[in-house]
Design an enzyme around this catalytic site. Structure first.
Site, PDB file in Angstrom:
ATOM      1  N   ARG A 186      -1.119  -8.845  13.405  1.00  7.34           N
ATOM      2  CA  ARG A 186      -2.207  -7.999  12.530  1.00  7.34           C
ATOM      3  C   ARG A 186      -2.531  -8.697  11.698  1.00  7.34           C
ATOM      4  O   ARG A 186      -3.950  -8.053  11.245  1.00  7.34           O
ATOM      5  CB  ARG A 186      -0.412  -6.869  12.142  1.00  7.34           C
ATOM      6  CG  ARG A 186      -0.140  -6.771  12.687  1.00  7.34           C
ATOM      7  CD  ARG A 186       1.412  -5.920  12.221  1.00  7.34           C
ATOM      8  NE  ARG A 186       0.869  -4.992  10.700  1.00  7.34           N
ATOM      9  CZ  ARG A 186       2.684  -4.633  10.033  1.00  7.34           C
ATOM     10  NH1 ARG A 186       3.794  -5.254  10.621  1.00  7.34           N
ATOM     11  NH2 ARG A 186       2.036  -3.880   9.164  1.00  7.34           N
TER      12      ARG A 186
ATOM     13  N   ARG B 154      11.739  -6.509   3.732  1.00  5.27           N
ATOM     14  CA  ARG B 154      10.599  -5.171   4.264  1.00  5.27           C
ATOM     15  C   ARG B 154      12.366  -4.008   4.398  1.00  5.27           C
ATOM     16  O   ARG B 154      12.935  -4.109   5.380  1.00  5.27           O
ATOM     17  CB  ARG B 154       9.574  -5.565   3.958  1.00  5.27           C
ATOM     18  CG  ARG B 154       8.761  -4.039   4.384  1.00  5.27           C
ATOM     19  CD  ARG B 154       8.290  -3.778   4.736  1.00  5.27           C
ATOM     20  NE  ARG B 154       6.910  -2.903   5.679  1.00  5.27           N
ATOM     21  CZ  ARG B 154       5.729  -2.594   4.922  1.00  5.27           C
ATOM     22  NH1 ARG B 154       5.570  -2.378   4.063  1.00  5.27           N
ATOM     23  NH2 ARG B 154       5.474  -1.854   6.016  1.00  5.27           N
TER      24      ARG B 154
ATOM     25  N   LYS C  29       0.618  -1.240   0.029  1.00  2.72           N
ATOM     26  CA  LYS C  29       0.219  -0.310   0.001  1.00  2.72           C
ATOM     27  C   LYS C  29       0.610   1.068  -0.159  1.00  2.72           C
ATOM     28  O   LYS C  29       0.669   2.646  -1.160  1.00  2.72           O
ATOM     29  CB  LYS C  29      -0.741  -0.052   0.600  1.00  2.72           C
ATOM     30  CG  LYS C  29      -1.744  -0.940   0.915  1.00  2.72           C
ATOM     31  CD  LYS C  29      -3.146  -1.047   2.403  1.00  2.72           C
ATOM     32  CE  LYS C  29      -2.154   0.050   3.880  1.00  2.72           C
ATOM     33  NZ  LYS C  29      -1.708  -1.386   4.371  1.00  2.72           N
TER      34      LYS C  29
ATOM     35  N   ARG D 134      -9.950   0.616   9.158  1.00  2.00           N
ATOM     36  CA  ARG D 134      -9.456  -0.931   9.141  1.00  2.00           C
ATOM     37  C   ARG D 134     -10.777  -1.490   9.359  1.00  2.00           C
ATOM     38  O   ARG D 134     -10.673  -2.738   9.464  1.00  2.00           O
ATOM     39  CB  ARG D 134      -8.156  -0.605  10.667  1.00  2.00           C
ATOM     40  CG  ARG D 134      -7.325  -0.264   9.337  1.00  2.00           C
ATOM     41  CD  ARG D 134      -5.934  -0.116  10.619  1.00  2.00           C
ATOM     42  NE  ARG D 134      -4.708   0.715  10.934  1.00  2.00           N
ATOM     43  CZ  ARG D 134      -3.939  -0.341  10.296  1.00  2.00           C
ATOM     44  NH1 ARG D 134      -3.876  -1.439   9.900  1.00  2.00           N
ATOM     45  NH2 ARG D 134      -2.905   0.476   9.443  1.00  2.00           N
TER      46      ARG D 134
ATOM     47  N   ARG E 223      11.532  -1.748  10.283  1.00  3.27           N
ATOM     48  CA  ARG E 223      10.627  -1.088  11.465  1.00  3.27           C
ATOM     49  C   ARG E 223      10.558  -2.224  12.282  1.00  3.27           C
ATOM     50  O   ARG E 223      10.713  -3.676  12.465  1.00  3.27           O
ATOM     51  CB  ARG E 223       9.218  -0.909  10.926  1.00  3.27           C
ATOM     52  CG  ARG E 223       9.177  -0.145   9.866  1.00  3.27           C
ATOM     53  CD  ARG E 223       7.629   0.663   9.417  1.00  3.27           C
ATOM     54  NE  ARG E 223       7.127  -0.433   9.914  1.00  3.27           N
ATOM     55  CZ  ARG E 223       5.495   0.101   8.910  1.00  3.27           C
ATOM     56  NH1 ARG E 223       5.407   0.867   8.018  1.00  3.27           N
ATOM     57  NH2 ARG E 223       4.646  -0.945   9.124  1.00  3.27           N
TER      58      ARG E 223
END
Length: 213
Positions: free
Chosen positions: A166, A127, A14, A88, A155
């Site tokens: 998640r 990532r 995204k 969300r 992260r």
């Protein structure tokens, strides 16, 4: 077409698509994840609590999210906004609709980036995010710097255990939004397994088609 939502599971790309739409189409991305991470750097009690929640992979309360979002919209206005990672859940949909209605606005189209879980898991290791500008990378080699010169970092919530938490929350809480926006006639499903340029072109094509309707 001025107000769109990017809806997708974690690690779906995204952020990358939001950046492309910003650079090439002039959209103003609003990532509630970025808003929360920025707020979590505050040294006050709320900042410390947000940091703990984000590190654990849990979701932040709707009241905090909508407050941060409302403040950001006051800064940038309502034209060509792109919501990345919000809403969300169905309650946040209601809050967002109320906020936009108060400004005589609404969401025009919702893009759902569809990516299977096994593909998402394979993306965790590579990532990286720029510590300076926030640009997201999927590295295939030992890259350490962003094009802006900033250091590429991992992260704190980019790990398998955090992802599993998640993703489960995404299935239980966020997936109903796919049905909701589909019933409203606003959902466009995009194959998120493609290369980022192919995903972007599919989004661009759908935007043009919607504008012509």
């Amino acid at each position: 077409m001025t107000r769109i939502i990017l809806l997708a599971p974690p690690l779906s790309g995204k952020g990358t698509q939001a950046q492309l739409l910003k650079e090439r189409c002039g959209f103003v991305p609003i990532s509630t994840g970025d808003l929360l991470r920025r707020a979590s750097t505050s040294l006050d009690e709320e900042g410390r609590q947000l940091a703990k929640i984000l590190a654990s992979g849990e979701l932040v309360s709707d009241d905090i999210v909508i407050r941060l979002l409302s403040a950001r919209l006051e800064e940038i206005g309502m034209e060509k906004i792109l919501l990345d990672g919000f809403p969300r859940n169905l309650h946040q949909v209601e809050l967002l609709d109320e906020l936009l209605q108060s400004k005589n606005a609404s969401i025009d189209v919702v893009f759902f980036l569809d990516v299977p879980k096994e593909i998402l898991l394979s993306r965790i290791e590579g990532r990286r995010v720029c510590a300076c500008c926030g640009k997201i990378y999927q590295v295939t080699k030992d890259e350490q710097r962003c094009t802006c010169g900033g250091e590429l970092i991992t992260r704190s919530d980019d790990n398998v255990s955090s992802f599993e938490a998640r993703y489960q929350q995404y299935l239980e809480i966020t997936m109903p939004l796919v049905s909701y926006y589909s019933s409203c006639g606003k959902l466009v499903r995009i194959d998120g397994c493609q290369e980022k340029e192919e995903v972007y072109q599919d989004i661009l094509k759908a935007l043009k088609e919607r504008c012509e309707q």
